[in-house]
Design a protein around this motif. Sequence first.
Motif, PDB file in Angstrom:
ATOM      1  N   MET A   1     -69.083 -81.738 121.122  1.00 19.56           N
ATOM      2  CA  MET A   1     -68.383 -81.293 120.616  1.00 19.56           C
ATOM      3  C   MET A   1     -67.974 -82.174 119.550  1.00 19.56           C
ATOM      4  O   MET A   1     -68.221 -83.350 120.005  1.00 19.56           O
ATOM      5  N   GLY A   2     -67.614 -81.592 118.333  1.00 18.32           N
ATOM      6  CA  GLY A   2     -66.771 -83.121 117.993  1.00 18.32           C
ATOM      7  C   GLY A   2     -65.577 -83.096 118.192  1.00 18.32           C
ATOM      8  O   GLY A   2     -65.154 -82.864 118.637  1.00 18.32           O
ATOM      9  N   LEU A   3     -64.947 -83.809 117.131  1.00 15.99           N
ATOM     10  CA  LEU A   3     -62.850 -84.324 117.392  1.00 15.99           C
ATOM     11  C   LEU A   3     -62.245 -83.589 116.825  1.00 15.99           C
ATOM     12  O   LEU A   3     -63.089 -83.596 115.795  1.00 15.99           O
ATOM     13  N   THR A   4     -61.270 -82.826 117.592  1.00 13.34           N
ATOM     14  CA  THR A   4     -60.151 -82.181 116.786  1.00 13.34           C
ATOM     15  C   THR A   4     -59.466 -83.205 116.588  1.00 13.34           C
ATOM     16  O   THR A   4     -58.626 -83.130 118.012  1.00 13.34           O
ATOM     17  N   PHE A   5     -58.570 -82.410 115.704  1.00 15.90           N
ATOM     18  CA  PHE A   5     -57.248 -83.754 115.336  1.00 15.90           C
ATOM     19  C   PHE A   5     -56.057 -82.932 115.235  1.00 15.90           C
ATOM     20  O   PHE A   5     -55.954 -82.237 114.266  1.00 15.90           O
ATOM     21  N   TYR A   6     -55.131 -82.582 116.007  1.00 12.94           N
ATOM     22  CA  TYR A   6     -53.696 -81.716 116.054  1.00 12.94           C
ATOM     23  C   TYR A   6     -52.893 -82.666 115.496  1.00 12.94           C
ATOM     24  O   TYR A   6     -52.420 -83.660 116.305  1.00 12.94           O
ATOM     25  N   TRP A   7     -52.620 -82.133 114.136  1.00 17.77           N
ATOM     26  CA  TRP A   7     -51.411 -82.953 113.152  1.00 17.77           C
ATOM     27  C   TRP A   7     -50.499 -82.422 112.705  1.00 17.77           C
ATOM     28  O   TRP A   7     -50.288 -81.365 112.223  1.00 17.77           O
ATOM     29  N   TYR A   8     -49.151 -83.561 112.698  1.00 16.65           N
ATOM     30  CA  TYR A   8     -48.318 -82.767 111.201  1.00 16.65           C
ATOM     31  C   TYR A   8     -48.407 -84.065 110.735  1.00 16.65           C
ATOM     32  O   TYR A   8     -48.324 -84.769 110.582  1.00 16.65           O
ATOM     33  N   PRO A   9     -49.013 -83.456 109.018  1.00 18.30           N
ATOM     34  CA  PRO A   9     -49.331 -84.157 107.624  1.00 18.30           C
ATOM     35  C   PRO A   9     -47.980 -84.931 107.082  1.00 18.30           C
ATOM     36  O   PRO A   9     -47.749 -86.546 106.961  1.00 18.30           O
ATOM     37  N   LYS A  10     -46.369 -84.449 107.527  1.00 20.50           N
ATOM     38  CA  LYS A  10     -45.369 -85.937 107.527  1.00 20.50           C
ATOM     39  C   LYS A  10     -45.005 -86.358 108.361  1.00 20.50           C
ATOM     40  O   LYS A  10     -44.165 -86.945 108.195  1.00 20.50           O
ATOM     41  N   CYS A  11     -45.913 -86.544 109.413  1.00 17.80           N
ATOM     42  CA  CYS A  11     -45.176 -86.896 110.434  1.00 17.80           C
ATOM     43  C   CYS A  11     -46.026 -88.526 109.827  1.00 17.80           C
ATOM     44  O   CYS A  11     -47.571 -88.733 110.299  1.00 17.80           O
ATOM     45  N   GLY A  12     -45.392 -89.597 110.744  1.00 20.41           N
ATOM     46  CA  GLY A  12     -45.484 -90.634 110.277  1.00 20.41           C
ATOM     47  C   GLY A  12     -46.949 -91.440 111.239  1.00 20.41           C
ATOM     48  O   GLY A  12     -47.207 -91.953 111.419  1.00 20.41           O
ATOM     49  N   THR A  13     -46.419 -90.676 112.916  1.00 17.17           N
ATOM     50  CA  THR A  13     -47.234 -91.693 113.632  1.00 17.17           C
ATOM     51  C   THR A  13     -48.743 -90.234 113.211  1.00 17.17           C
ATOM     52  O   THR A  13     -50.211 -91.202 113.691  1.00 17.17           O
ATOM     53  N   CYS A  14     -48.861 -89.361 113.360  1.00 15.78           N
ATOM     54  CA  CYS A  14     -49.589 -88.394 112.350  1.00 15.78           C
ATOM     55  C   CYS A  14     -50.143 -88.895 111.567  1.00 15.78           C
ATOM     56  O   CYS A  14     -51.836 -89.274 111.812  1.00 15.78           O
ATOM     57  N   ARG A  15     -49.691 -89.800 110.266  1.00 15.41           N
ATOM     58  CA  ARG A  15     -50.307 -91.051 109.529  1.00 15.41           C
ATOM     59  C   ARG A  15     -51.713 -92.144 109.656  1.00 15.41           C
ATOM     60  O   ARG A  15     -51.847 -92.348 109.413  1.00 15.41           O
ATOM     61  N   LYS A  16     -50.478 -92.694 110.395  1.00 14.44           N
ATOM     62  CA  LYS A  16     -51.193 -93.331 111.533  1.00 14.44           C
ATOM     63  C   LYS A  16     -52.416 -93.236 112.180  1.00 14.44           C
ATOM     64  O   LYS A  16     -53.309 -93.677 111.917  1.00 14.44           O
ATOM     65  N   ALA A  17     -52.368 -92.651 112.806  1.00 19.73           N
ATOM     66  CA  ALA A  17     -53.698 -91.892 113.742  1.00 19.73           C
ATOM     67  C   ALA A  17     -54.806 -92.039 112.933  1.00 19.73           C
ATOM     68  O   ALA A  17     -55.951 -91.599 112.977  1.00 19.73           O
ATOM     69  N   LYS A  18     -54.564 -90.731 111.723  1.00 14.62           N
ATOM     70  CA  LYS A  18     -55.258 -90.666 110.906  1.00 14.62           C
ATOM     71  C   LYS A  18     -56.293 -91.765 110.150  1.00 14.62           C
ATOM     72  O   LYS A  18     -57.434 -91.831 109.993  1.00 14.62           O
ATOM     73  N   LYS A  19     -55.311 -92.419 109.365  1.00 14.34           N
ATOM     74  CA  LYS A  19     -55.891 -93.570 108.503  1.00 14.34           C
ATOM     75  C   LYS A  19     -56.660 -94.565 110.574  1.00 14.34           C
ATOM     76  O   LYS A  19     -57.771 -95.135 109.901  1.00 14.34           O
ATOM     77  N   TRP A  20     -56.413 -94.347 111.089  1.00 14.57           N
ATOM     78  CA  TRP A  20     -56.740 -95.379 111.883  1.00 14.57           C
ATOM     79  C   TRP A  20     -58.725 -94.805 112.530  1.00 14.57           C
ATOM     80  O   TRP A  20     -59.577 -95.432 112.323  1.00 14.57           O
ATOM     81  N   LEU A  21     -58.484 -93.151 112.477  1.00 17.67           N
ATOM     82  CA  LEU A  21     -59.559 -92.537 112.915  1.00 17.67           C
ATOM     83  C   LEU A  21     -60.771 -92.903 111.551  1.00 17.67           C
ATOM     84  O   LEU A  21     -62.325 -93.116 111.510  1.00 17.67           O
ATOM     85  N   ASP A  22     -60.302 -92.809 110.226  1.00 14.86           N
ATOM     86  CA  ASP A  22     -60.937 -93.144 108.990  1.00 14.86           C
ATOM     87  C   ASP A  22     -61.282 -94.147 109.216  1.00 14.86           C
ATOM     88  O   ASP A  22     -62.396 -94.381 108.723  1.00 14.86           O
TER      89      ASP A  22
END
Length: 118
Positions: A1-22
């Motif tokens: 199973m791959g990674l599943t990323f539950y996030w809220y696009p307006k959340c700064g912390t979520c954007r940092k995590a997404k950038k880290w993953l990318d």
Amino acid sequence: MGLTFYWYPKCGTCRKAKKWLDDHQLSYQEIHIVEHPPTRVELEDFYQKSGLPINKFFNTSGQKYRELGLKDKVKTSSEQELLDLLASDGMLIKRPILTDGEKVTVGFNEESFEKTWL
């Protein structure tokens, strides 16, 4: 199973995590945590696999958390009541949640992400 990323696009912390993953070229399926919140069953599974106390799943800095006066309720409610509450509104859930079906992280901490996902 791959990674599943539950996030809220307006959340700064979520954007940092997404950038880290990318930046680390990890592929994941992203799910908008407010539009498609995890079910109660999924939340219970995340809770059990994370090893974290249930209160760590609450977005304690969120407006909804304060509006509902959950600070004291979290201390006195049962795990089952708290899971029901979390499942009732994606804005109550601390984000992001990242899981591969076996491991779960809640929130974003670069050190924790490196240890868990690399």
